[in-house]
Write a protein that holds these residues in place. Structure first.
Motif, short mmCIF file in Angstrom:
data_model
loop_
_atom_site.label_atom_id
_atom_site.label_comp_id
_atom_site.label_asym_id
_atom_site.label_seq_id
_atom_site.Cartn_x
_atom_site.Cartn_y
_atom_site.Cartn_z
N ARG A 1 0.83 -1.21 0.00
CA ARG A 1 0.00 0.00 0.00
C ARG A 1 0.86 1.26 0.00
NH1 ARG A 1 -3.64 -0.97 5.06
NH2 ARG A 1 -4.66 0.97 4.45
N VAL A 2 2.08 1.16 0.50
CA VAL A 2 2.98 2.31 0.46
C VAL A 2 3.35 2.62 -0.99
CG1 VAL A 2 5.19 3.24 1.24
CG2 VAL A 2 3.87 1.75 2.74
N LYS A 3 3.68 1.58 -1.77
CA LYS A 3 4.00 1.77 -3.18
C LYS A 3 2.83 2.38 -3.94
CE LYS A 3 5.97 -1.44 -5.53
NZ LYS A 3 6.32 -2.78 -6.10
N GLU A 4 1.61 1.97 -3.58
CA GLU A 4 0.43 2.46 -4.29
C GLU A 4 0.20 3.94 -4.11
OE1 GLU A 4 -2.62 -0.05 -2.78
OE2 GLU A 4 -1.85 -1.86 -3.77
N LEU A 5 0.77 4.52 -3.05
CA LEU A 5 0.61 5.95 -2.83
C LEU A 5 1.47 6.79 -3.76
CD1 LEU A 5 0.67 6.00 1.09
CD2 LEU A 5 -1.32 6.48 -0.36
N ILE A 6 2.54 6.22 -4.29
CA ILE A 6 3.51 7.00 -5.06
C ILE A 6 2.89 7.66 -6.29
CG2 ILE A 6 5.63 6.82 -6.43
CD1 ILE A 6 6.63 4.79 -4.33
N PRO A 7 2.10 6.95 -7.12
CA PRO A 7 1.48 7.63 -8.27
C PRO A 7 0.60 8.81 -7.86
CG PRO A 7 1.32 5.26 -8.51
CD PRO A 7 1.80 5.50 -7.13
N GLU A 8 -0.12 8.67 -6.75
CA GLU A 8 -0.96 9.77 -6.28
C GLU A 8 -0.10 10.99 -5.92
OE1 GLU A 8 -3.55 8.63 -3.10
OE2 GLU A 8 -3.85 6.61 -3.91
N TRP A 9 1.01 10.75 -5.22
CA TRP A 9 1.89 11.87 -4.86
C TRP A 9 2.47 12.54 -6.09
CZ3 TRP A 9 5.06 8.42 -0.97
CH2 TRP A 9 4.28 8.18 0.18
N ARG A 10 2.84 11.75 -7.10
CA ARG A 10 3.47 12.31 -8.30
C ARG A 10 2.47 13.13 -9.11
NH1 ARG A 10 5.62 9.30 -12.07
NH2 ARG A 10 7.49 10.57 -12.35
N GLU A 11 1.21 12.74 -9.07
CA GLU A 11 0.18 13.53 -9.76
C GLU A 11 -0.09 14.84 -9.04
OE1 GLU A 11 -3.47 11.59 -10.58
OE2 GLU A 11 -2.54 9.92 -11.67
N ARG A 12 0.02 14.81 -7.72
CA ARG A 12 -0.32 15.96 -6.89
C ARG A 12 0.73 17.06 -6.96
NH1 ARG A 12 -0.96 13.85 -1.26
NH2 ARG A 12 -2.44 12.51 -2.37
N SER A 13 1.99 16.69 -7.13
CA SER A 13 3.06 17.68 -7.07
C SER A 13 4.22 17.26 -7.96
CB SER A 13 3.55 17.83 -5.63
OG SER A 13 4.69 18.67 -5.56
N ARG A 14 4.90 18.28 -8.51
CA ARG A 14 6.09 18.02 -9.32
C ARG A 14 7.35 18.03 -8.48
NH1 ARG A 14 6.24 21.41 -14.77
NH2 ARG A 14 7.97 19.93 -15.05
N GLU A 15 7.21 18.36 -7.20
CA GLU A 15 8.36 18.34 -6.30
C GLU A 15 8.82 16.91 -6.06
OE1 GLU A 15 10.08 20.98 -4.92
OE2 GLU A 15 8.89 22.07 -6.42
N PRO A 16 10.12 16.70 -5.85
CA PRO A 16 10.60 15.34 -5.55
C PRO A 16 9.91 14.78 -4.31
CG PRO A 16 12.43 16.82 -6.03
CD PRO A 16 11.21 17.68 -5.92
N ILE A 17 9.62 13.51 -4.34
CA ILE A 17 8.88 12.86 -3.25
C ILE A 17 9.75 12.72 -2.02
CG2 ILE A 17 7.89 10.64 -2.51
CD1 ILE A 17 6.78 10.36 -5.35
N CYS A 18 9.19 13.07 -0.88
CA CYS A 18 9.84 12.89 0.42
C CYS A 18 8.74 12.79 1.46
CB CYS A 18 10.78 14.05 0.72
SG CYS A 18 11.73 13.83 2.23
#
Length: 403
Positions: free
Chosen positions: A4-21
């Protein structure tokens, strides 16, 4: 790793262009783990959560209906618990309690104060009388023995700033029996001799030693002992080796003669790391990959200012790679294949390392790293504002699937 942690990554990338942290805490898994721990615990034992491992309010709320109470080591931690519950039992420890902290502990109905020195004991008696408030204490004892298990962090069995030396028990009890003390009552003893012990058999032997000692003191000083707090120190591994076997530990303890002779005395445990470490994830995007004198380095958005545990303990923190195929730039994408890579952070210090010489099949700039076992002593102990980088985002998974 929780998918479920991996599944959140596409949502974060759609929400912001900032690098994920980000940090992700799996509250549902924490609750499941604690329920399993409770199932193997014998009668007359109580499970407390030491919030120093991770004082996140959502974690405290998730544990509130499951644990007997919480252990705190400062007034700040105490007030965090009281924000969540006005009545849940609290154990208050720490070697440097100030007058103001002791007053607030008494006024906020702390269940037991762990007394760590004779001066602290005298102050508690004085303040309890001043406030006319009955106060219960446990004497924290540093045993004089070399038979305790040895771990990376030892707090007992050797000279230590923690607790009362074993030879001071008689003086402490004399102070408590002075005629002007009518407010402070000794209810038992507290021990916390080590941290991150991985050996269940030796831990059971250590607790049996505690029980033997208390039985001696109970008879010698004519004490009514209602509580023995055996502390925490249950270990977690970060190298793939088996961790602490809780079921074996509780089974060995329950079968022991020392435990069976407790009668009406309660035995407390106060783990922190063991409850939450495996259920937190630190997620960081690879910003750059570079070569320097035949070594490869992957620089992430983040670092030890968010997760200082690997630098503090000198270990390589476990992680997984989540490949990201998209590359938004019109120039080549840095990568390494079939090579060792050292994972470093964005700080201007060579100590900002999370993993040295990780052997990876492939890693590219823009890929995501998920650092597992990041639920305890990772964000909490970090120097968050060094160099002023933005803090990570925080997300929570529940048994209902909400984030």
């Amino acid at each position: 790793m929780n998918e479920r942690v991996k599944e959140l990554i596409p949502e974060w990338r759609e929400r912001s262009r900032e690098p994920i942290c980000a940090y992700v805490y799996d509250l549902g898994s924490i609750q499941k783990h604690v329920r399993e721990m409770l199932q193997s615990m014998p009668a007359r034992t109580g499970l407390f959560y030491a919030i120093k491992a991770n004082p996140d309010k959502r974690i405290i709320e998730a544990l509130l209906p499951l644990v007997k109470g919480f252990e705190v080591a400062s007034i700040g931690e105490l007030l965090k618990i009281r924000e969540v519950s006005e009545s849940v039992p609290i154990l208050f420890g720490g070697p440097g309690k100030k007058d103001d902290e002791l007053e607030k502990a008494i006024r906020n109905h702390v269940t037991y104060i762990h007394v760590e020195s004779l001066l602290e004991l005298r102050k508690i008696i004085w303040l309890a009388k001043e406030w006319n408030h009955p106060t219960q204490i446990l004497l924290r004892i540093n045993l004089r023995t070399n038979t305790l298990p040895q771990t990376k962090i030892a707090m007992g069995g050797r000279p230590s700033p923690f607790g009362l030396d074993e030879i001071l028990i008689e003086e402490a009890i004399s102070i408590l029996k002075e005629s002007n003390n009518t407010h402070v009552r000794i209810c038992g003893f507290h021990f916390h001799s080590l941290s991150n012990n991985l050996q269940a058999d030796l831990h059971a032997d250590m607790v049996r030693l505690y029980l033997q000692k208390v039985k001696e003191w109970k008879l010698r000083y004519e004490l009514d002992v209602s509580v023995i707090n055996a502390g925490g120190g249950f270990g977690v591994t970060y190298d793939g080796e088996p961790g602490f076997d809780w079921s074996r530990f509780t089974s060995l303890l329950a079968q022991s003669e020392e435990f069976r002779s407790l009668e009406n005395t309660e035995l407390f445990f106060e783990p922190g790391r063991f409850i939450v470490a495996d259920h937190g994830y630190y997620v960081a995007e690879v910003i750059d990959i570079k070569r320097s004198q035949d070594q490869s380095f992957a620089v992430i958005r983040g670092g030890t200012h968010h997760n200082r545990l690997p630098a503090s303990w000198g270990h390589n923190h476990p992680f997984r790679v989540v490949p990201i195929d998209e590359w938004a730039y019109p120039f080549p994408r840095p990568e390494v294949e079939g090579s060792k890579v050292t994972i470093v952070g964005e700080l201007c210090t060579p100590k900002d390392r999370l993993h040295t010489d990780a052997e990876l099949r492939r890693l590219r700039a823009g890929d995501i790293l998920i650092f597992e076992k990041s639920g305890a002593y990772c964000w909490t102990i970090s120097h968050h504002d060094f160099l002023g980088h933005p803090h990570p985002e925080f997300y929570y998974l529940t048994e209902q699937g909400e984030a």
